[in-house]
Design an enzyme around this catalytic site. Structure first.
Site, PDB file in Angstrom:
ATOM      1  CG  PHE A  73      47.119  35.100  35.515  1.00  0.00           C
ATOM      2  CD1 PHE A  73      46.232  34.160  35.017  1.00  0.00           C
ATOM      3  CD2 PHE A  73      46.756  36.435  35.490  1.00  0.00           C
ATOM      4  CE1 PHE A  73      45.002  34.552  34.495  1.00  0.00           C
ATOM      5  CE2 PHE A  73      45.530  36.833  34.986  1.00  0.00           C
ATOM      6  CZ  PHE A  73      44.654  35.891  34.477  1.00  0.00           C
ATOM      7  CG  ASP A 144      52.841  39.458  38.997  1.00  0.00           C
ATOM      8  OD1 ASP A 144      52.154  39.528  40.049  1.00  0.00           O
ATOM      9  OD2 ASP A 144      52.391  39.021  37.922  1.00  0.00           O
ATOM     10  CG  HIS A 147      50.345  34.649  43.554  1.00  0.00           C
ATOM     11  ND1 HIS A 147      50.841  33.517  42.930  1.00  0.00           N
ATOM     12  CD2 HIS A 147      49.325  35.081  42.780  1.00  0.00           C
ATOM     13  CE1 HIS A 147      50.155  33.291  41.820  1.00  0.00           C
ATOM     14  NE2 HIS A 147      49.243  34.229  41.698  1.00  0.00           N
ATOM     15  CD  GLN A 176      40.647  37.016  40.576  1.00  0.00           C
ATOM     16  OE1 GLN A 176      41.606  36.612  41.217  1.00  0.00           O
ATOM     17  NE2 GLN A 176      39.712  36.203  40.093  1.00  0.00           N
ATOM     18  CE  LYS A 179      44.798  36.882  41.938  1.00  0.00           C
ATOM     19  NZ  LYS A 179      45.996  36.717  41.185  1.00  0.00           N
ATOM     20  NE  ARG A 208      40.511  64.774  36.546  1.00  0.00           N
ATOM     21  CZ  ARG A 208      39.592  63.871  36.171  1.00  0.00           C
ATOM     22  NH1 ARG A 208      39.739  62.595  36.459  1.00  0.00           N
ATOM     23  NH2 ARG A 208      38.515  64.247  35.515  1.00  0.00           N
ATOM     24  CE1 TYR A 215      36.046  67.111  33.398  1.00  0.00           C
ATOM     25  CE2 TYR A 215      35.169  69.179  34.248  1.00  0.00           C
ATOM     26  CZ  TYR A 215      35.027  67.816  34.002  1.00  0.00           C
ATOM     27  OH  TYR A 215      33.878  67.177  34.355  1.00  0.00           O
ATOM     28  NE  ARG A 225      38.163  57.966  39.436  1.00  0.00           N
ATOM     29  CZ  ARG A 225      37.896  58.594  38.285  1.00  0.00           C
ATOM     30  NH1 ARG A 225      38.838  59.277  37.674  1.00  0.00           N
ATOM     31  NH2 ARG A 225      36.701  58.534  37.750  1.00  0.00           N
TER      32      ARG A 225
END
Ligand SMILES: *Cc1c(COP(=O)(O)O)cnc(C)c1O
Length: 379
Positions: A73, A144, A147, A176, A179, A208, A215, A225
């Protein structure tokens, strides 16, 4: 697939009022790291952003080269470009759709920083040989594993137990919608290196650090996230995985046996070093001359018989519009990849492998019928 587990999990998050930055995401990260036998898990918004984050965290950028398979992909290669580095394509072995170590070794240059093997369809790239190549040339490995949830590498002796995505410096997963385990979108990074995990987490959380004021931002991060809703669904999905993987393997074994009897069909062979194997796709190497008709005729007939068989990626990544006009990509020709794209790739998706034995017989019968009538088929 979903049931009351997802519904209960979602409702609990909804009613808690805590939709963000709560315990569910951390709970899923711990559960997924344990499931995959890795130490640290950092969730991200997708598999694509997981890959990009790993490369950033490993300091890969402008002037660097990363070796990726040409049959995968787009995200495997685009992640490399997004961090300013250059993807260099290696060929795949058309028998198992995974990157060929000899081809990787052949494209190493002084600028090469990392290898990104793809554990295609849940079969694993040869991590023993890739590991030796990486050590010899001092290269990083980013797996990767988008899968390969639940896939285990047993290594040369067949006795090891390491999870896909935990062998290289880090590994990336996708949740996703297409999957085997999904929350619609979502991704994860696994690593056994605590420092690297912290850098990844910082990149995925606006730069962070864990114990510094909210901050204060230390890295050029982004917001990748997941919400508590994602985590509630993923926890429910993960609880179903071992059973589903076992079922897919059992059915794939039957299909392997039956389809191998038909000329021109070569299902991805077993590899003793990979067990269990996740089967994101059921992949076959198709030889049209032996079978008796072209791949497009076979697919048209299979679809008419009700089997959602597809020819996979239409072209090697280096022929994608994104690459053809960039310097250095025009004259590439990787024969294994070209063969898969032009005539030999055939696959259908993981959920068909959750059917009954009689469903598997139906699938095998479809191929038998088409083979018996191959010479009568017309476009
Ligand atoms: C799905 C996939 C990705 C990207 O995952 P997303 O969550 O869709 O961003 C990366 N690599 C491979 C091999 C994939 O199949």
């Amino acid at each position: 697939m979903w049931d009351d587990r997802e519904r209960r999990g979602l409702n609990a998050v909804l009613e808690s009022g805590k939709w963000w930055y709560g315990e569910k995401v951390r709970e899923f990260e711990e559960a997924f790291a344990a499931f995959q036998k890795g130490k640290y898990c950092v969730t991200t918004s997708s598999g694509t952003t997981a890959l990009e984050t790993c490369l950033l965290a490993l300091n890969i950028g402008a002037g660097d080269e990363v070796i990726v398979p040409a049959y995968t992909f787009m995200a495997t290669a685009s992640a490399v470009m997004r961090v300013g580095a250059r993807p260099v394509f290696a060929d795949v072995n058309p028998d198992n759709y995974c990157v060929a170590p000899d081809s990787v070794a052949a494209v190493i240059t002084p600028r090469t920083k990392a290898i990104m093997p793809v554990h295609f369809a849940g079969m694993m790239a040869d991590m023993d040989r890739l590991g030796r190549i990486a050590r010899k040339h001092k290269l990083l490995i980013v797996e990767d594993a988008c899968h390969a949830w639940g896939t285990i590498w047993k290594g040369a002796g067949g006795t090891g137990v390491v999870g896909a995505g935990t062998i290289g410096d880090c590994g990336c997963f996708s949740f996703q919608a297409s999957k085997n385990i999904t929350a619609g979108e979502g991704g994860a990074i696994l690593t056994n290196d605590e420092k690297l995990a912290n850098i990844c987490r910082s990149y995925a959380n606006c730069g962070r650090n864990a114990n510094t004021p909210w901050y204060q931002h230390f890295l050029m991060g982004s917001n990748l996230r997941l919400t508590e809703f994602h985590a509630a669904i993923l926890l429910a999905q993960l609880s179903r995985m071992p059973k589903h993987t076992a079922k897919r393997e059992e059915n794939a074994k039957l299909l392997n046996k039956w389809l191998r009897e038909i000329p021109g069909l070569y299902p991805v062979p077993d590899d003793k070093r990979v067990k269990p194997r996740s089967y994101h796709l059921y992949c076959i190497r198709f030889e049209p001359k032996e079978f008796g008709c072209s791949r497009s005729l076979l697919i048209k007939a299979a679809q008419a018989e009700g089997l959602a068989l597809v020819p996979g990626y239409p072209m090697p990544l280096y022929k994608q519009p994104m690459f053809v006009d960039r310097p250095g990509y025009k004259n590439i020709c990787l024969p294994g990849t070209e063969k898969l794209c032009d005539e030999s790739a055939l696959w259908f998706r993981h959920f068909l492998l959750l059917g009954t034995e009689s469903d598997m017989r139906d699938i095998a019968k479809i191929f038998c019928k088409i083979h018996a009538h191959a010479s009568e088929l017309t476009a």
